[in-house]
Design a protein around this motif. Structure first.
Motif, PDB file in Angstrom:
ATOM      1  N   SER A 243      21.098 -12.954  10.593  1.00  0.00           N
ATOM      2  CA  SER A 243      22.065 -13.186   9.526  1.00  0.00           C
ATOM      3  C   SER A 243      21.967 -12.038   8.549  1.00  0.00           C
ATOM      4  O   SER A 243      20.885 -11.513   8.286  1.00  0.00           O
ATOM      5  N   CYS A 244      23.099 -11.659   8.006  1.00  0.00           N
ATOM      6  CA  CYS A 244      23.137 -10.568   7.039  1.00  0.00           C
ATOM      7  C   CYS A 244      22.483 -11.029   5.736  1.00  0.00           C
ATOM      8  O   CYS A 244      22.809 -12.103   5.216  1.00  0.00           O
TER       9      CYS A 244
ATOM     10  N   ARG B 127      36.362  -6.306  17.308  1.00  0.00           N
ATOM     11  CA  ARG B 127      35.309  -7.287  17.013  1.00  0.00           C
ATOM     12  C   ARG B 127      34.873  -8.019  18.279  1.00  0.00           C
ATOM     13  O   ARG B 127      33.688  -8.218  18.506  1.00  0.00           O
TER      14      ARG B 127
ATOM     15  N   ARG C 117      25.764  -4.221  10.268  1.00  0.00           N
ATOM     16  CA  ARG C 117      26.639  -5.386  10.383  1.00  0.00           C
ATOM     17  C   ARG C 117      27.514  -5.172  11.608  1.00  0.00           C
ATOM     18  O   ARG C 117      27.815  -4.042  11.988  1.00  0.00           O
TER      19      ARG C 117
ATOM     20  N   ASP D 254      25.217 -11.138   2.962  1.00  0.00           N
ATOM     21  CA  ASP D 254      26.380 -11.995   3.163  1.00  0.00           C
ATOM     22  C   ASP D 254      26.075 -12.931   4.321  1.00  0.00           C
ATOM     23  O   ASP D 254      26.147 -12.536   5.485  1.00  0.00           O
ATOM     24  N   ALA D 255      25.754 -14.176   4.012  1.00  0.00           N
ATOM     25  CA  ALA D 255      25.323 -15.138   5.018  1.00  0.00           C
ATOM     26  C   ALA D 255      26.401 -15.400   6.077  1.00  0.00           C
ATOM     27  O   ALA D 255      26.098 -15.898   7.152  1.00  0.00           O
ATOM     28  N   ARG D 256      27.655 -15.074   5.763  1.00  0.00           N
ATOM     29  CA  ARG D 256      28.723 -15.293   6.742  1.00  0.00           C
ATOM     30  C   ARG D 256      28.673 -14.260   7.858  1.00  0.00           C
ATOM     31  O   ARG D 256      29.194 -14.497   8.942  1.00  0.00           O
ATOM     32  N   GLY D 257      28.082 -13.108   7.604  1.00  0.00           N
ATOM     33  CA  GLY D 257      28.056 -12.037   8.590  1.00  0.00           C
ATOM     34  C   GLY D 257      26.751 -11.985   9.347  1.00  0.00           C
ATOM     35  O   GLY D 257      25.750 -12.571   8.952  1.00  0.00           O
ATOM     36  N   SER D 258      26.775 -11.267  10.459  1.00  0.00           N
ATOM     37  CA  SER D 258      25.536 -11.059  11.207  1.00  0.00           C
ATOM     38  C   SER D 258      25.340  -9.575  11.428  1.00  0.00           C
ATOM     39  O   SER D 258      26.274  -8.774  11.338  1.00  0.00           O
TER      40      SER D 258
END
Length: 165
Positions: free
Chosen positions: A89-90, A69, A57, A93-97
């Motif tokens: 995409s993670c 970041r 991540r 957790d779809a919000r993270g990459s």
């Protein structure tokens, strides 16, 4: 203590800062000249190569490379433009990459590793004896553990003051 009084206890700190700056500058120069990679880019590729599934991540990569970041985003942007890293995409957790090491990235890392290790040998290992290496490793490891225990790791997005001011 006044600003004009020199504290000899800081001599080791100053020597560490100067040595670190000079060694990392030389390692960076050689990696750039021979492989078109900065030391930070090389480190990011190493961290990805060592990670499970050769992926991390973005916040984990930032922690391991010790960048903010925004700094890791810019670094990964450069590596992605060169085809050395891909983003995804993670899965958890779809919000993270995640940054993923590509085959081209692995190949560039393998090629650059010899240059990097040669530099470490020349600028660090050759300059100290075997007993000193053990002492340096033990001392710096203990310092890192102490800092983590007292204040916790530097949070992503925070910038530590490298000058000690």
């Amino acid at each position: 203590m006044s600003l004009t009084t020199r504290d000899p206890r800081l001599d080791a700190w100053r020597a560490f800062l100067v040595a670190h700056a000079k060694v990392t500058r030389k390692l960076d120069e050689e990696l750039r000249a021979e492989h078109s990679l900065s030391l930070a880019e090389y480190d990011a590729l190493v961290q990805l190569a060592q990670a499970r599934g050769r992926r991390l991540r973005m916040n984990q990569l930032a922690d391991r490379v010790v960048l903010s970041r925004s700094g890791i985003t810019r670094l990964v942007d450069r590596l992605e433009a060169d085809g050395l890293v891909a983003r995804s995409s993670c899965a958890t957790d779809a919000r993270g990459s995640e940054a993923i090491l590509t085959e081209a990235g692995r190949a560039r890392l393998r090629a650059a590793a010899a240059t990097h290790l040669r530099g470490i040998e020349r600028y660090f290992i050759a300059g100290v004896g075997p007993t000193e290496l053990v002492t340096i490793e033990r001392s710096l490891g203990r310092l890192a553990d102490r800092v983590d225990a007292e204040v916790g790791p530097v949070a992503v997005g925070e910038e530590a003051d490298p000058t000690g001011s």
